[in-house]
Design a protein around this motif. Sequence first.
Motif, short mmCIF file in Angstrom:
data_model
loop_
_atom_site.label_atom_id
_atom_site.label_comp_id
_atom_site.label_asym_id
_atom_site.label_seq_id
_atom_site.Cartn_x
_atom_site.Cartn_y
_atom_site.Cartn_z
N TYR A 393 0.82 -1.21 0.00
CA TYR A 393 0.00 0.00 0.00
C TYR A 393 0.86 1.26 0.00
N CYS A 396 1.50 1.80 -3.57
CA CYS A 396 0.30 2.35 -4.22
C CYS A 396 0.24 3.86 -4.03
N LEU A 397 0.50 4.31 -2.79
CA LEU A 397 0.44 5.73 -2.50
C LEU A 397 1.55 6.51 -3.21
N GLY A 473 -2.22 2.44 -7.83
CA GLY A 473 -1.72 3.77 -7.52
C GLY A 473 -2.11 4.79 -8.58
N LEU A 497 -0.34 15.38 2.14
CA LEU A 497 -0.14 14.04 1.60
C LEU A 497 1.30 13.86 1.13
N PHE A 502 3.68 8.06 5.81
CA PHE A 502 2.93 6.82 5.60
C PHE A 502 3.31 5.75 6.64
N PRO A 505 0.36 3.02 5.93
CA PRO A 505 0.02 3.16 4.51
C PRO A 505 -1.31 2.51 4.14
N TYR A 509 -4.26 4.57 2.42
CA TYR A 509 -4.79 4.18 1.10
C TYR A 509 -6.31 4.07 1.15
N TRP A 512 -8.18 7.45 1.55
CA TRP A 512 -8.28 8.24 0.33
C TRP A 512 -9.18 7.58 -0.72
#
Length: 518
Positions: A393, A396-397, A473, A497, A502, A505, A509, A512
């Motif tokens: 994750y 992804c961010l 992401g 952000l 994170f 995380p 994720y 958001w």
Amino acid sequence: MRDSLALHLALFRRQRAQIARVVDGQTDSFRAYEARYRRRTSSYQRIVALPAVHQHVQAADVVYVGDYHTLPLAQETYLALVERALASGRRVVLALECVEGRHQSTVDAWRAGRLSERSLLAKLGPAASASGFGAGTGTRALLSFARRHKLEVVGIDRRAHGERSLELRDAYAAERIARIARAEDRPLVMVLVGQYHVAPCHLPAQVERALGADTRRGLVVYQNAEGVWWRLAREGRVGAAEAVELADGALCLLNASPVVCQQSFLDYLEAEAGDAPLVDRSAAERFREMSALIGRLAGVPVGRALESVEVTTAADEDVLARIQQRGRFTHTELAQLRRHILSRESGYIPRARTAYLASLSLNHAAEEAAHFVRHCAVGDAMEAPRRASEAFYARCLEEALGFFGSKLVNPRRTCPGLVEWARRFGEGRGVERQIAAFVLAHKAAETEGAEEAVKLLPLRKDRLFHGVSHALGYLLGDRLYQAFDAGHVAKAEVQALFRDPFEDPRGAYFAWTGRLSG
């Protein structure tokens, strides 16, 4: 073979195979045509200086310059040769493959001032009027040069298909070139045509036949022929040679590696809406400009850090060595970096404070600039060790912020949506189909909560892990940009952000994605 050359050659072979998979129409006659070119350009006799090349050009009657259509430098080099030809005082004519002979009356009307350049490009077709990546950009530059210097332009291409298409096209071009060359004032005809065509046994031989008793002196000038380039590279002489002479008297100019030439074509194939090549200034300069722009919006000071960031591209043969010198990496990590470079993916390496641009694409550069800004904001937290699901994750961010940053630079950039991922699942194979399956399953599970979605993660850090986290992401980054652009996400929230380390995380994720799901 030294490691840097081996990596460069491996990337060349991988990209050549990639191009072969997407290019249709490779008939037996085409393969034979290509083989003749490769035999002619497999080696060289001696290195020559550029002034000698210009002397050869001015002494010739017909100069055949090899073109790599999607590489702007190829057309720029041709125009540099034309400028030198003008110094001879002779009438110079541009014979261009990028203009079909059937459009000659249109070109003549444009030269006479009865047609605007915009109308001319529209009549020549989409390829000529294109902007950004591709041969259209080069066509516009060529025509603008001709207008500026009041030069005659002759279209030499024709449409042809099937086994004999190359032979028919060469014969057609030869007749048009011969017609110009046999004029009483003996003009200097500067031909720009695809590299394979200029091999002496192809178009030049056809022109000789078309001229008959009217003999004219021809000169072949290749650009960055692969065989010549790799021989010079093995000898460690690439940087020392601007041009070489081949056994048959042809010349070859050396100004871009075969890898860069290939990438210009792959960039053209993969270019997205609003994307553009980094050709007007250096990639490093554009990267720093975009980093400063994204840094201002993110509220992250990047000025001092910009002085030390390294920007590398596939044109840098020693890219892996340069990364290694700027950070401590294990043998395993270096092997991973090598695989990443061979995968033709850009990346920002925080430990080395280095951006690697696999493509000279505005979108790629902007995305890595966003990652650099992120690194300036959180430092070592960007590479903090995490458990597998947390690492997934976090990636992804990071990918979301990268895509968001690229959208700030190019708002027209598109993101593959769920419909596209469904198509890839239905039509794809192997890892691509698996990535699509995980993306679709994860997005469906997100509505049921984090605990259900976490059960669907590919946790082994392999192609599947990186492919799925990359896709998720991008989807999040695209939604974040849309919400920001619409005023639903405040600038202060974006800044927070970018500065978030994170520590959780997974929580970030899902917070958001939940907020942006409406």
